[in-house]
Design an enzyme around this catalytic site. Structure first.
Site, PDB file in Angstrom:
ATOM      1  N   SER A 111       0.823  -1.213   0.000  1.00 57.64           N
ATOM      2  CA  SER A 111       0.000   0.000   0.000  1.00 57.64           C
ATOM      3  C   SER A 111       0.861   1.268   0.000  1.00 57.64           C
ATOM      4  O   SER A 111       2.009   1.258   0.457  1.00 57.64           O
ATOM      5  CB  SER A 111      -0.855  -0.029   1.268  1.00 57.64           C
ATOM      6  N   TYR A 134      -2.314   5.647  -3.877  1.00 60.37           N
ATOM      7  CA  TYR A 134      -3.383   6.596  -3.587  1.00 60.37           C
ATOM      8  C   TYR A 134      -2.930   7.921  -4.180  1.00 60.37           C
ATOM      9  O   TYR A 134      -1.836   8.412  -3.849  1.00 60.37           O
ATOM     10  CB  TYR A 134      -3.577   6.771  -2.076  1.00 60.37           C
ATOM     11  N   THR A 160      -5.780   2.981  -6.713  1.00 62.46           N
ATOM     12  CA  THR A 160      -7.070   2.726  -6.064  1.00 62.46           C
ATOM     13  C   THR A 160      -8.005   3.878  -6.385  1.00 62.46           C
ATOM     14  O   THR A 160      -7.701   5.040  -6.095  1.00 62.46           O
ATOM     15  CB  THR A 160      -6.878   2.555  -4.547  1.00 62.46           C
ATOM     16  N   LYS A 257      -7.793  -0.342  -9.356  1.00 62.40           N
ATOM     17  CA  LYS A 257      -8.364  -1.142  -8.257  1.00 62.40           C
ATOM     18  C   LYS A 257      -9.620  -0.442  -7.745  1.00 62.40           C
ATOM     19  O   LYS A 257      -9.545   0.701  -7.289  1.00 62.40           O
ATOM     20  CB  LYS A 257      -7.318  -1.262  -7.139  1.00 62.40           C
ATOM     21  N   HIS A 281     -13.275  -2.546  -2.175  1.00 65.13           N
ATOM     22  CA  HIS A 281     -12.372  -2.244  -1.059  1.00 65.13           C
ATOM     23  C   HIS A 281     -12.756  -3.059   0.182  1.00 65.13           C
ATOM     24  O   HIS A 281     -12.692  -2.581   1.320  1.00 65.13           O
ATOM     25  CB  HIS A 281     -12.437  -0.748  -0.748  1.00 65.13           C
TER      26      HIS A 281
HETATM   27  C1  LIG Z   1      -7.030  -3.582   7.074  1.00 63.53           C
HETATM   28  C2  LIG Z   1      -7.172  -3.292   5.628  1.00 63.53           C
HETATM   29  C3  LIG Z   1      -6.397  -2.285   5.055  1.00 63.53           C
HETATM   30  C4  LIG Z   1      -6.515  -1.992   3.693  1.00 63.53           C
HETATM   31  N1  LIG Z   1      -5.707  -1.048   3.142  1.00 63.53           N
HETATM   32  C5  LIG Z   1      -5.798  -0.787   1.806  1.00 63.53           C
HETATM   33  C6  LIG Z   1      -4.930   0.164   1.192  1.00 63.53           C
HETATM   34  O1  LIG Z   1      -4.091   0.771   1.831  1.00 63.53           O
HETATM   35  N2  LIG Z   1      -5.100   0.391  -0.132  1.00 63.53           N
HETATM   36  C7  LIG Z   1      -6.030  -0.265  -0.895  1.00 63.53           C
HETATM   37  O2  LIG Z   1      -6.161  -0.034  -2.087  1.00 63.53           O
HETATM   38  N3  LIG Z   1      -6.848  -1.192  -0.332  1.00 63.53           N
HETATM   39  C8  LIG Z   1      -6.742  -1.458   0.983  1.00 63.53           C
HETATM   40  N4  LIG Z   1      -7.555  -2.409   1.541  1.00 63.53           N
HETATM   41  C9  LIG Z   1      -8.477  -3.167   0.672  1.00 63.53           C
HETATM   42  C10 LIG Z   1      -7.812  -4.429   0.157  1.00 63.53           C
HETATM   43  O3  LIG Z   1      -6.790  -4.144  -0.765  1.00 63.53           O
HETATM   44  C11 LIG Z   1      -8.832  -5.351  -0.534  1.00 63.53           C
HETATM   45  O4  LIG Z   1      -9.465  -4.650  -1.557  1.00 63.53           O
HETATM   46  C12 LIG Z   1      -9.864  -5.889   0.430  1.00 63.53           C
HETATM   47  O5  LIG Z   1      -9.253  -6.305   1.629  1.00 63.53           O
HETATM   48  C13 LIG Z   1     -10.601  -7.054  -0.194  1.00 63.53           C
HETATM   49  O6  LIG Z   1     -11.559  -7.588   0.672  1.00 63.53           O
HETATM   50  P1  LIG Z   1     -11.261  -8.836   1.634  1.00 63.53           P
HETATM   51  O7  LIG Z   1     -10.576  -8.305   2.842  1.00 63.53           O
HETATM   52  O8  LIG Z   1     -12.602  -9.392   1.894  1.00 63.53           O
HETATM   53  O9  LIG Z   1     -10.391  -9.804   0.867  1.00 63.53           O
HETATM   54  C14 LIG Z   1      -7.457  -2.706   2.896  1.00 63.53           C
HETATM   55  C15 LIG Z   1      -8.229  -3.712   3.487  1.00 63.53           C
HETATM   56  C16 LIG Z   1      -8.092  -4.013   4.823  1.00 63.53           C
HETATM   57  C17 LIG Z   1      -8.929  -5.115   5.413  1.00 63.53           C
END
Ligand SMILES: Cc1cc2nc3c(=O)[nH]c(=O)nc-3n(C[C@H](O)[C@H](O)[C@H](O)COP(=O)(O)O)c2cc1C
Length: 384
Positions: A111, A134, A160, A257, A281
């Site tokens: 990230s 981002y 994203t 994304k 997300h």
């Molecule tokens: C704790 C956490 C932090 C996340 N941080 C980011 C991030 O910094 N950037 C991003 O594009 N998506 C982020 N996401 C989304 C994930 O990349 C992903 O799209 C998402 O976890 C998919 O759903 P799932 O947890 O059911 O697999 C985050 C998700 C979680 C759970």
């Protein structure tokens, strides 16, 4: 024994372990989502409303589950979505996830809010690497991250596009979760009751967000909620032209994304993206948004022959991956499927979580009578 990863056989087991190991504000930051969390629940439920139809006696002794996305061959059709703040979940942070990605030869997503630098990740890991961007208001910061990805041999950048403002994550409002975490009266007891986590946080390498800290104080030196970070730091004026600009600066594989509509999937091709992650997300942004699996067929039918379509979110089982691939996704990706395990036991946890799902994919492919991922198709599925 309750605290051992040996007793974890699936994502839900790791989730329970993470709940025991983490102070509650940190656990709920991972586990929670936006508003009423309808989308979070639907992301996984959607898979349960479709049944698999196996064929038998197909000679499945040797099967191949490798696939190619964003120009890289990966050994299984599942990879690590980029997630923020990993050293808050376990002191090994991104290095734990990188080790697992390396071991299983899959994409390692990091990230913009990673706790290990692009340079360190680039130096340490030779597996396929994806940097999640981002787009900040500070153009210098965006350019610095893109430049570092070039120098440090990243294979792809994923912008994203679903986080133009922070989602309304009410669990974080109740717990007061911020980055860096603040120790207040409300959370004090939770930190005190998790001394392992607290000592690791206080006495191991200082928490930092290396890509951001030369540009912004928030998140590293100034406590801020993640929702406020997104709403104040990210550039809400971006349009498709901004994506083209970044594509030109980067020049390599570009993934968008957070694409959910056919219209946007087509525009992604026009701006030169090689891949899209169909994603909401993990339910953390727009609650009520359709689940990636529910929306997959529409998008695959429109653009699946021109761009790599990745189904991101809700994946908890190998059968979920098989169902998404049967609809035409080239690969799947997930966050919580490895984050609970990271919290539970660092790299050992992540490796165990990934290998359990990978074993499920192999076992389920054989039970389906499929020798390669190409044999998965819509004839394998029935919607109830
Ligand atoms: C704790 C956490 C932090 C996340 N941080 C980011 C991030 O910094 N950037 C991003 O594009 N998506 C982020 N996401 C989304 C994930 O990349 C992903 O799209 C998402 O976890 C998919 O759903 P799932 O947890 O059911 O697999 C985050 C998700 C979680 C759970």
């Amino acid at each position: 024994m309750l605290n051992s990863i040996k007793n974890c056989f699936n994502t839900e087991d790791f989730r329970k372990l993470a709940k025991r190991k983490l102070p509650f504000p940190v656990f709920h930051y991972i586990d929670g989502a936006a508003d009423d969390e309808v989308t979070l629940r639907r992301n996984t439920q959607a898979f349960e409303e479709v049944d698999l139809i196996p064929n038998v006696l197909k000679g499945v002794e040797n099967i191949d589950i490798s696939t190619e996305i964003m120009g890289k061959k990966i050994d299984a059709p599942l990879f690590f979505s980029p997630t923020a703040l990993q050293r808050l979940f376990h002191y090994e942070g991104e290095l734990a996830v990188g080790k697992a990605a390396e071991k299983f030869n899959t994409f390692f997503g990091i990230s913009s809010l990673a706790t290990v630098s692009i340079k360190e990740i680039g130096n340490r890991f030779s597996c396929p690497k994806l940097f999640q961007l981002y787009i900040h208001k500070d153009k210098g910061l965006n350019e610095s991250m893109i430049e570092k990805c070039k120098i440090n041999n990243f294979d792809a950048i994923a912008i994203t596009v679903d986080t133009i403002v922070g989602g309304n994550r009410e669990r974080d409002l109740y717990t007061g979760f911020t980055s860096p975490p603040k120790l207040d009266l409300k959370s004090f007891l939770s930190f005190a009751f998790h001394p392992d986590w607290t000592l690791n946080y206080l006495f191991r390498k200082k928490f930092e967000l290396p890509e951001l800290q030369d540009f912004v104080q928030e998140g590293t030196n100034i406590n801020i909620s993640i929702g406020d970070y997104f709403s104040t730091m990210l550039d809400q004026s971006i349009t498709w032209d901004s994506i083209s600009d970044i594509k030109n600066k980067w020049g390599g594989h570009l993934c968008l994304k957070g694409i959910m509509s056919v219209e946007d999937a087509k525009k992604a091709i026009d701006v030169g993206a090689t891949a899209i992650m169909v994603s909401n997300h993990g339910g953390r942004q727009l609650d009520g948004s359709r689940s990636p699996f529910d929306q997959l067929a529409e998008i695959v039918d429109a653009v699946g022959d021109k761009i790599d379509v990745i189904c991101d979110g809700g994946i908890r089982r190998g059968t979920h991956v098989l169902k998404a691939l049967s609809l035409g996704a080239k690969a799947c990706s997930g966050g919580r499927m490895y984050l609970y395990a990271l919290a539970g036991s660092g790299h050992k946890g992540v490796e165990r979580a990934y290998s359990l799902i990978q074993d499920e994919i192999i076992r389920d492919m054989k039970l389906m009578g499929c020798r390669s991922l190409k044999e998965l198709n819509r004839n394998n599925l029935r919607f109830r």
